[in-house]
Design a protein around this motif. Structure first.
Motif, PDB file in Angstrom:
ATOM      1  N   ALA A  91       0.816  -1.210   0.000  1.00 48.07           N
ATOM      2  CA  ALA A  91       0.000   0.000   0.000  1.00 48.07           C
ATOM      3  C   ALA A  91       0.851   1.262   0.000  1.00 48.07           C
ATOM      4  O   ALA A  91       0.352   2.341  -0.349  1.00 48.07           O
ATOM      5  N   VAL A  92       2.110   1.149   0.356  1.00 44.54           N
ATOM      6  CA  VAL A  92       2.989   2.320   0.342  1.00 44.54           C
ATOM      7  C   VAL A  92       3.260   2.784  -1.091  1.00 44.54           C
ATOM      8  O   VAL A  92       2.924   3.923  -1.443  1.00 44.54           O
ATOM      9  N   PRO A  93       3.876   1.939  -1.964  1.00 43.48           N
ATOM     10  CA  PRO A  93       4.066   2.410  -3.340  1.00 43.48           C
ATOM     11  C   PRO A  93       2.750   2.714  -4.045  1.00 43.48           C
ATOM     12  O   PRO A  93       2.676   3.655  -4.848  1.00 43.48           O
ATOM     13  N   ALA A  94       1.698   1.943  -3.735  1.00 42.29           N
ATOM     14  CA  ALA A  94       0.404   2.220  -4.354  1.00 42.29           C
ATOM     15  C   ALA A  94      -0.103   3.599  -3.953  1.00 42.29           C
ATOM     16  O   ALA A  94      -0.639   4.354  -4.784  1.00 42.29           O
ATOM     17  N   GLY A  95       0.072   3.954  -2.674  1.00 42.40           N
ATOM     18  CA  GLY A  95      -0.365   5.256  -2.200  1.00 42.40           C
ATOM     19  C   GLY A  95       0.429   6.395  -2.810  1.00 42.40           C
ATOM     20  O   GLY A  95      -0.129   7.437  -3.182  1.00 42.40           O
ATOM     21  N   VAL A  96       1.736   6.205  -2.922  1.00 41.08           N
ATOM     22  CA  VAL A  96       2.574   7.233  -3.540  1.00 41.08           C
ATOM     23  C   VAL A  96       2.224   7.376  -5.014  1.00 41.08           C
ATOM     24  O   VAL A  96       2.077   8.494  -5.533  1.00 41.08           O
ATOM     25  N   ASN A  97       2.064   6.257  -5.711  1.00 43.70           N
ATOM     26  CA  ASN A  97       1.719   6.312  -7.136  1.00 43.70           C
ATOM     27  C   ASN A  97       0.362   6.989  -7.353  1.00 43.70           C
ATOM     28  O   ASN A  97       0.175   7.718  -8.337  1.00 43.70           O
ATOM     29  N   ALA A  98      -0.576   6.744  -6.449  1.00 44.57           N
ATOM     30  CA  ALA A  98      -1.889   7.390  -6.567  1.00 44.57           C
ATOM     31  C   ALA A  98      -1.758   8.902  -6.423  1.00 44.57           C
ATOM     32  O   ALA A  98      -2.440   9.668  -7.129  1.00 44.57           O
ATOM     33  N   ARG A  99      -0.888   9.342  -5.540  1.00 44.26           N
ATOM     34  CA  ARG A  99      -0.671  10.781  -5.367  1.00 44.26           C
ATOM     35  C   ARG A  99      -0.011  11.392  -6.598  1.00 44.26           C
ATOM     36  O   ARG A  99      -0.334  12.524  -6.985  1.00 44.26           O
ATOM     37  N   VAL A 100       0.911  10.649  -7.202  1.00 39.77           N
ATOM     38  CA  VAL A 100       1.519  11.116  -8.446  1.00 39.77           C
ATOM     39  C   VAL A 100       0.442  11.238  -9.531  1.00 39.77           C
ATOM     40  O   VAL A 100       0.384  12.231 -10.268  1.00 39.77           O
ATOM     41  N   GLY A 101      -0.426  10.239  -9.620  1.00 37.85           N
ATOM     42  CA  GLY A 101      -1.485  10.254 -10.623  1.00 37.85           C
ATOM     43  C   GLY A 101      -2.449  11.417 -10.436  1.00 37.85           C
ATOM     44  O   GLY A 101      -2.858  12.064 -11.409  1.00 37.85           O
ATOM     45  N   ARG A 102      -2.799  11.699  -9.180  1.00 39.53           N
ATOM     46  CA  ARG A 102      -3.708  12.820  -8.917  1.00 39.53           C
ATOM     47  C   ARG A 102      -3.057  14.149  -9.279  1.00 39.53           C
ATOM     48  O   ARG A 102      -3.713  15.038  -9.848  1.00 39.53           O
ATOM     49  N   ALA A 103      -1.771  14.273  -8.958  1.00 43.17           N
ATOM     50  CA  ALA A 103      -1.061  15.510  -9.303  1.00 43.17           C
ATOM     51  C   ALA A 103      -0.990  15.680 -10.823  1.00 43.17           C
ATOM     52  O   ALA A 103      -1.104  16.795 -11.338  1.00 43.17           O
TER      53      ALA A 103
END
Length: 512
Positions: free
Chosen positions: A366-378
């Motif tokens: 969930a850590v890389p998934a959470g970071v990747n989701a934040r990149v996607g939202r940005a």
């Protein structure tokens, strides 16, 4: 069909393909390569480097090369398109085990060989290279090469001769650069004195030939596993505990003491990673307590005797503070946790508790998934040019504390929101930028170059397990690792096997 293959897991921009082919046999692969102007072999497209994102080539999917042949108790032959999930299921039916899997178990066998993939258990089991016994490779002219470990060794001058089907002989001169002495490395073509030809293809990222079949060494018995999520309020204390566990494991391997602590892997998540998990509600979702004061958390994997049951494990864990408890691996582990004051905060998945094990593993993912989701939202909400900005660094473990301080100070100096996680037992960590603007991405790329140079200075490498691909920062770091002459040595091998620059052009390095 084309739309589904124009980018890999790195979301490298600008992907396009001239077509997609899914051959079902070695002969089909050979025919396709002979007739094509440029070919990009892909597997699960789980690459984090852009190496599986096409730039106009014919995309050659290995998905239909999916046979599994269980030849013996200690090796297996698999098609390049066999996923590690399917391999594990096939081996598990007979109790066998392939240990050195990367984090993403959907990866294909051909892909892990092509990148010398590694993961959490490298600490105990090494990388893919250590487990590959044979390869079938289709060369750029359509010739098929069967390579077995130990059969073709470089001469004293570093040369290996290959005879093509036409009778033509190609001489390959192995690179003369010295590779860093680190546990995992996915940094261009392998080089060593008296090296084996098979090692040239392992980690070559599809630039020298298309792997169609892999023979892997496996273990005849699958051990029981115990996972422990261990939070620490203090990073130095966590690093000291990792050092203690590494030493205990090595002593266990040396003495074969059945009472010893047999650690296969230790993962880590820094304070920002734990914040991401809290922000996303991952602790509640997976039933794991995330202490507010934790500066770092470890995920420790311990191997136990295959006969260990859940009940036995619970009994030993429950007696971790009992001075009269039997001397067993789990009792020793719990005593070590108690001595550093964290036993009461630990979450454990005992052997046989697959549900709890999957929860702990999912928390880590969930850590890389959470970071990747934040990149996607940005990317969606702020600037479409925003992209994942991360690195894959490894240093000798004794220099890891220094490298972690470098990450902290560089992120702080640049005002970047950074999260760091990875395989702490190997000294292999992944610094990531959580971008709030395109300026953060640009500054982050400069930070990754700085991190790579520091990793090299400390005797490590900026390219541990993800490879190089088409990532411009990684290609620059590859050149800084081996120098301009080292890249030219690699290009010379590429020209000898692929003079038309047909296979994966632009991966690893440019043609010039």
């Amino acid at each position: 069909m084309l739309a589904s293959v124009v980018e890999d897991a790195a979301h490298f921009p600008g992907g396009f393909a001239s077509g997609v082919a899914s051959p079902a046999s070695e002969a089909d692969v050979a025919a396709l390569i002979r007739d094509a102007a440029a070919v990009l072999p892909i597997g699960a497209q789980s690459s984090l480097t852009g190496g599986a994102t096409p730039k106009g080539e014919l995309v050659l999917s290995t998905a239909r090369l999916n046979t599994i042949v269980l030849d013996g108790a200690e090796h297996v032959r698999v098609g390049a398109g066999v996923s590690l999930v399917d391999l594990d299921a096939a081996l598990g039916a007979s109790g066998r085990y392939y240990p050195p899997v990367p984090t993403f178990t959907g990866a294909f066998a051909g892909g892990i060989a092509a990148t010398n993939a590694a993961g959490a258990a490298t600490f105990k089991y090494g990388t893919t290279r250590d487990w590959v016994l044979g390869l079938t490779v289709v060369l750029a002219n359509g010739d098929v090469l069967d390579v077995e470990r130990g059969h073709t060794i470089a001469d004293r001058d570093g040369s290996i001769e290959i005879v093509l089907c036409s009778g033509e002989m190609r001489t390959l001169r192995m690179p003369g650069y010295r590779m860093p002495a680190v546990p995992k490395l996915s940094a261009g073509y392998f080089a060593a004195p008296a090296m084996d030809l098979i090692d040239l293809f392992i980690g070559s990222e599809g630039t020298l030939g298309v792997i169609t079949e892999v023979t892997l060494r496996v273990l005849p018995t699958r051990p029981a596993m115990c996972l422990a999520f261990v939070p620490f309020d203090d990073r130095p204390a966590a690093l000291a505990f990792v050092t203690r566990m590494r030493n205990a494991a090595r002593e266990t391997w040396r003495t074969r003491d059945p009472r010893g602590i047999d650690v296969a892997a230790i993962e880590h998540m820094d304070a920002r990673c734990l914040e991401v998990l809290r922000e996303d509600g991952a602790g509640r979702a997976f039933g794991v307590r995330l202490p507010d004061r934790a500066a770092i958390a470890l995920l420790v994997t311990i191997e136990l005797d295959a006969s260990m049951t859940s009940a036995q494990a619970f009994d030993e864990i429950g007696r971790g503070r009992d001075p009269g408890a039997p001397d067993t691996p789990l009792v020793r582990f719990c005593r070590a946790l108690d001595e550093v004051g964290v036993l009461d905060s630990v979450e454990i998945a005992v052997p046989g508790d697959r549900a709890r094990e999957q929860q702990l593993l999912a928390l880590r993912e969930a850590v890389p998934a959470g970071v990747n989701a934040r990149v996607g939202r940005a990317k969606q909400q702020i600037d479409p040019r925003i992209a994942k900005t991360a690195a894959d660094m490894i240093v000798p473990f004794e220099r890891l504390d220094e490298m972690m301080t470098i990450y902290d100070e560089e992120f702080r100096r640049r005002g970047l929101d950074g999260a760091v996680w990875g395989h702490i037992s190997d000294g292999n960590l992944h610094p990531n930028v959580i971008p709030r603007s395109m300026a953060d991405v640009e500054s982050g790329r400069e930070a990754m170059l700085a991190f790579g140079r520091e990793a090299i200075r400390l005797g490590g490498a900026p390219l541990a397990e993800h490879g190089v691909g088409r990532n411009a920062v990684k290609q620059q770091l590859l050149a800084e690792l081996y120098g301009r002459h080292g890249i030219e040595e690699m290009r010379a091998i590429k020209r000898a096997l692929d003079p038309e620059w047909k296979l994966a052009p632009g991966v690893l390095f440019q043609q010039r």
